[in-house]
Design a protein around this motif. Structure first.
Motif, PDB file in Angstrom:
ATOM      1  N   THR A  15       0.830  -1.196   0.000  1.00 29.71           N
ATOM      2  CA  THR A  15       0.000   0.000   0.000  1.00 29.71           C
ATOM      3  C   THR A  15       0.868   1.251   0.000  1.00 29.71           C
ATOM      4  OG1 THR A  15      -1.737  -1.161   1.226  1.00 29.71           O
ATOM      5  CG2 THR A  15      -1.810   1.247   1.255  1.00 29.71           C
ATOM      6  N   ILE A  16       0.460   2.251  -0.767  1.00 30.66           N
ATOM      7  CA  ILE A  16       1.115   3.552  -0.784  1.00 30.66           C
ATOM      8  C   ILE A  16       0.059   4.625  -0.528  1.00 30.66           C
ATOM      9  CG2 ILE A  16       0.962   3.651  -3.324  1.00 30.66           C
ATOM     10  CD1 ILE A  16       3.535   5.356  -3.256  1.00 30.66           C
ATOM     11  N   ALA A  17       0.322   5.499   0.422  1.00 29.16           N
ATOM     12  CA  ALA A  17      -0.634   6.527   0.829  1.00 29.16           C
ATOM     13  C   ALA A  17      -0.413   7.808   0.027  1.00 29.16           C
ATOM     14  CB  ALA A  17      -0.501   6.818   2.319  1.00 29.16           C
ATOM     15  N   PHE A  18      -1.500   8.553  -0.181  1.00 29.41           N
ATOM     16  CA  PHE A  18      -1.401   9.873  -0.816  1.00 29.41           C
ATOM     17  C   PHE A  18      -2.484  10.769  -0.252  1.00 29.41           C
ATOM     18  CE2 PHE A  18      -4.586   7.721  -3.350  1.00 29.41           C
ATOM     19  CZ  PHE A  18      -5.492   8.715  -3.714  1.00 29.41           C
ATOM     20  N   MET A  61       3.305   9.018  -1.082  1.00 33.57           N
ATOM     21  CA  MET A  61       3.653   9.830  -2.252  1.00 33.57           C
ATOM     22  C   MET A  61       3.204  11.261  -1.959  1.00 33.57           C
ATOM     23  SD  MET A  61       4.919   9.830  -5.433  1.00 33.57           S
ATOM     24  CE  MET A  61       4.810   8.146  -6.085  1.00 33.57           C
ATOM     25  N   ILE A  62       4.179  12.170  -1.808  1.00 30.57           N
ATOM     26  CA  ILE A  62       3.881  13.513  -1.330  1.00 30.57           C
ATOM     27  C   ILE A  62       4.417  14.563  -2.313  1.00 30.57           C
ATOM     28  CG2 ILE A  62       4.191  15.154   0.549  1.00 30.57           C
ATOM     29  CD1 ILE A  62       2.550  12.754   1.378  1.00 30.57           C
ATOM     30  N   PRO A  63       3.572  15.495  -2.798  1.00 32.03           N
ATOM     31  CA  PRO A  63       4.056  16.546  -3.700  1.00 32.03           C
ATOM     32  C   PRO A  63       4.834  17.607  -2.927  1.00 32.03           C
ATOM     33  CG  PRO A  63       1.753  16.923  -3.187  1.00 32.03           C
ATOM     34  CD  PRO A  63       2.130  15.613  -2.523  1.00 32.03           C
ATOM     35  N   VAL A  64       5.920  18.113  -3.518  1.00 31.70           N
ATOM     36  CA  VAL A  64       6.699  19.148  -2.838  1.00 31.70           C
ATOM     37  C   VAL A  64       6.845  20.419  -3.657  1.00 31.70           C
ATOM     38  CG1 VAL A  64       8.017  17.696  -1.264  1.00 31.70           C
ATOM     39  CG2 VAL A  64       8.818  17.991  -3.606  1.00 31.70           C
ATOM     40  N   ASP A  65       6.854  20.303  -4.984  1.00 35.76           N
ATOM     41  CA  ASP A  65       7.046  21.477  -5.832  1.00 35.76           C
ATOM     42  C   ASP A  65       6.272  21.342  -7.133  1.00 35.76           C
ATOM     43  OD1 ASP A  65       9.305  22.981  -4.393  1.00 35.76           O
ATOM     44  OD2 ASP A  65      10.206  21.005  -4.666  1.00 35.76           O
ATOM     45  N   ASN A  66       5.818  22.479  -7.653  1.00 32.63           N
ATOM     46  CA  ASN A  66       5.221  22.538  -8.984  1.00 32.63           C
ATOM     47  C   ASN A  66       5.857  23.701  -9.730  1.00 32.63           C
ATOM     48  OD1 ASN A  66       2.852  23.972 -10.731  1.00 32.63           O
ATOM     49  ND2 ASN A  66       2.709  21.751 -10.878  1.00 32.63           N
ATOM     50  N   ILE A  86      13.076  10.127   2.964  1.00 33.11           N
ATOM     51  CA  ILE A  86      12.878  10.179   1.518  1.00 33.11           C
ATOM     52  C   ILE A  86      13.644   9.017   0.890  1.00 33.11           C
ATOM     53  CG2 ILE A  86      13.132  11.569  -0.563  1.00 33.11           C
ATOM     54  CD1 ILE A  86      13.350  14.034   1.323  1.00 33.11           C
ATOM     55  N   VAL A  87      12.940   8.197   0.106  1.00 33.24           N
ATOM     56  CA  VAL A  87      13.588   7.038  -0.518  1.00 33.24           C
ATOM     57  C   VAL A  87      13.539   7.107  -2.049  1.00 33.24           C
ATOM     58  CG1 VAL A  87      13.188   5.548   1.466  1.00 33.24           C
ATOM     59  CG2 VAL A  87      11.470   5.658  -0.348  1.00 33.24           C
ATOM     60  N   ALA A  88      12.807   8.069  -2.595  1.00 31.21           N
ATOM     61  CA  ALA A  88      12.727   8.203  -4.055  1.00 31.21           C
ATOM     62  C   ALA A  88      12.065   9.533  -4.384  1.00 31.21           C
ATOM     63  CB  ALA A  88      11.925   7.051  -4.669  1.00 31.21           C
ATOM     64  N   GLU A  89      12.174   9.923  -5.644  1.00 36.44           N
ATOM     65  CA  GLU A  89      11.454  11.081  -6.154  1.00 36.44           C
ATOM     66  C   GLU A  89      10.773  10.689  -7.456  1.00 36.44           C
ATOM     67  OE1 GLU A  89      14.002  14.387  -7.123  1.00 36.44           O
ATOM     68  OE2 GLU A  89      15.290  13.199  -8.462  1.00 36.44           O
ATOM     69  N   VAL A 187       8.876  10.263  -2.319  1.00 37.04           N
ATOM     70  CA  VAL A 187       8.366   8.999  -1.780  1.00 37.04           C
ATOM     71  C   VAL A 187       8.988   8.814  -0.408  1.00 37.04           C
ATOM     72  CG1 VAL A 187       8.155   6.523  -2.134  1.00 37.04           C
ATOM     73  CG2 VAL A 187       8.188   8.063  -4.107  1.00 37.04           C
ATOM     74  N   LEU A 188       8.138   8.648   0.608  1.00 39.97           N
ATOM     75  CA  LEU A 188       8.591   8.583   1.995  1.00 39.97           C
ATOM     76  C   LEU A 188       8.360   7.197   2.587  1.00 39.97           C
ATOM     77  CD1 LEU A 188       7.077  11.966   3.244  1.00 39.97           C
ATOM     78  CD2 LEU A 188       9.328  11.566   2.226  1.00 39.97           C
ATOM     79  N   ALA A 189       9.259   6.796   3.485  1.00 41.47           N
ATOM     80  CA  ALA A 189       9.157   5.503   4.155  1.00 41.47           C
ATOM     81  C   ALA A 189       9.595   5.647   5.607  1.00 41.47           C
ATOM     82  CB  ALA A 189      10.016   4.460   3.443  1.00 41.47           C
ATOM     83  N   ARG A 190       9.294   4.620   6.420  1.00 38.91           N
ATOM     84  CA  ARG A 190       9.674   4.668   7.833  1.00 38.91           C
ATOM     85  C   ARG A 190      11.186   4.562   8.016  1.00 38.91           C
ATOM     86  NH1 ARG A 190       5.074   1.611   7.963  1.00 38.91           N
ATOM     87  NH2 ARG A 190       6.210  -0.354   7.855  1.00 38.91           N
ATOM     88  N   GLU A 191      11.831   3.781   7.177  1.00 38.91           N
ATOM     89  CA  GLU A 191      13.269   3.549   7.309  1.00 38.91           C
ATOM     90  C   GLU A 191      14.002   4.076   6.070  1.00 38.91           C
ATOM     91  OE1 GLU A 191      14.595   2.462  10.026  1.00 38.91           O
ATOM     92  OE2 GLU A 191      12.675   1.995  11.001  1.00 38.91           O
TER      93      GLU A 191
END
Length: 290
Positions: A15-18, A61-66, A86-89, A187-191
């Motif tokens: 699961t991925i949250a948004f 999955m979190i937006p940071v810039d437009n 942060i584990v990915a963009e 993309v954010l994760a606990r670890e």
């Protein structure tokens, strides 16, 4: 009407949250980057962070810039204290669609609903067609409301995915004013997940607080210039007393690379604190715009 995917009964590891309703651009980013995961809609950014913290989702999955609207201010304040890594963009080209009921036409529309940023990004199209904009909470919600109202004189500006989910048709596509309209997501994760120094190209994101001294920021950042480290983003936060600023930065390179290591040593000398938020592979989109 096609119903959005539900996450009930799905393993949190899949699961991925948004933030937003099904069909939001964040939902589209989840599908593009992680097609095998089930997307979990959350009411707020805080809820999306909490979903990962509490084990309801593996990623967020979190937006940071437009490129048109600028930074997502709420997220920039959440990241330093959110406790996630942060584990990915991921980059999403924003293609706005004018969505209406099957059989509706642009000529028959009285109003167009969407988020304030989407409305602002489509001003020329709306003016050219003489359409009245109605600002609502989000793009996907606008599509859902138009579908529920069953009024052919109402339309929404939203993603293609929102049209598919709520049974609307695209009366016009790519109606945004700016061709470069792109949103960057983290993309954010606990670890943390360190890709290692051999990963090329790699991003490092960190926050730091400089000492309250004249030219402290200039001196703190000097090492990145002299060591040839590319800093692609620098944002500031002001503390409650307006006495010193915390900064958020993205650089190209791994902390163990000699150039980055030396630059970070100089940064720490002139700073109260330095906290790495993530080390992750640079998205291929960067090569296209570099």
């Amino acid at each position: 009407m096609t119903q959005p995917n539900a996450s009930s009964g799905t393993s949190p590891d899949r699961t991925i949250a948004f933030q937003g309703r099904p069909g939001a651009y964040s939902h589209l980013a989840c599908r593009e980057a992680f097609p095998d995961l089930v997307a979990l809609p959350c009411h707020s950014f805080e809820d999306a962070f909490a979903a990962v913290h509490e084990g309801a989702a593996r990623l967020a999955m979190i937006p940071v810039d437009n490129t048109v609207a600028g930074r997502v201010a709420d997220v920039h304040h959440l990241l330093p204290r959110g406790g996630l890594h942060i584990v990915a963009e991921h980059f999403v080209r924003v293609n706005h669609h004018l969505l209406g009921l099957p059989g509706a036409s642009i000529e028959g529309l009285r109003s167009v609903e969407s988020h304030v940023h989407a409305v602002g990004q489509c001003r020329q199209f709306l003016r050219r067609h003489g359409l009245q904009a109605v600002v609502v909470a989000d793009t996907a919600g606008a599509a859902q409301d138009v579908a529920s109202a069953a009024d052919p004189s109402r339309a929404a500006i939203a993603s293609r995915l929102a049209g598919e989910l709520y049974g609307l048709v695209s009366l016009a596509s790519n109606i945004e004013d700016a061709e470069h309209n792109t949103t960057r997501f983290l993309v954010l994760a606990r670890e943390p997940v360190d890709p290692g120094p051999a990963c090329d190209p790699v991003m490092t994101t960190f926050t730091f607080t400089v000492r309250n001294r004249p030219a402290a920021l200039y001196k703190a950042l000097g090492g990145f210039a002299t060591c040839g480290v590319n800093m692609v983003k620098l944002e500031s936060y002001i503390d409650g007393a307006f006495t010193q600023a915390q900064f958020y930065a993205d650089i190209m390179g791994h902390p163990t690379h000699d150039s980055v290591r030396l630059a970070m040593e100089e940064l720490r000398f002139f700073s109260h604190s330095v906290e790495i938020l993530g080390i992750y592979p640079a998205h291929p989109f960067r090569a296209q715009i570099g």
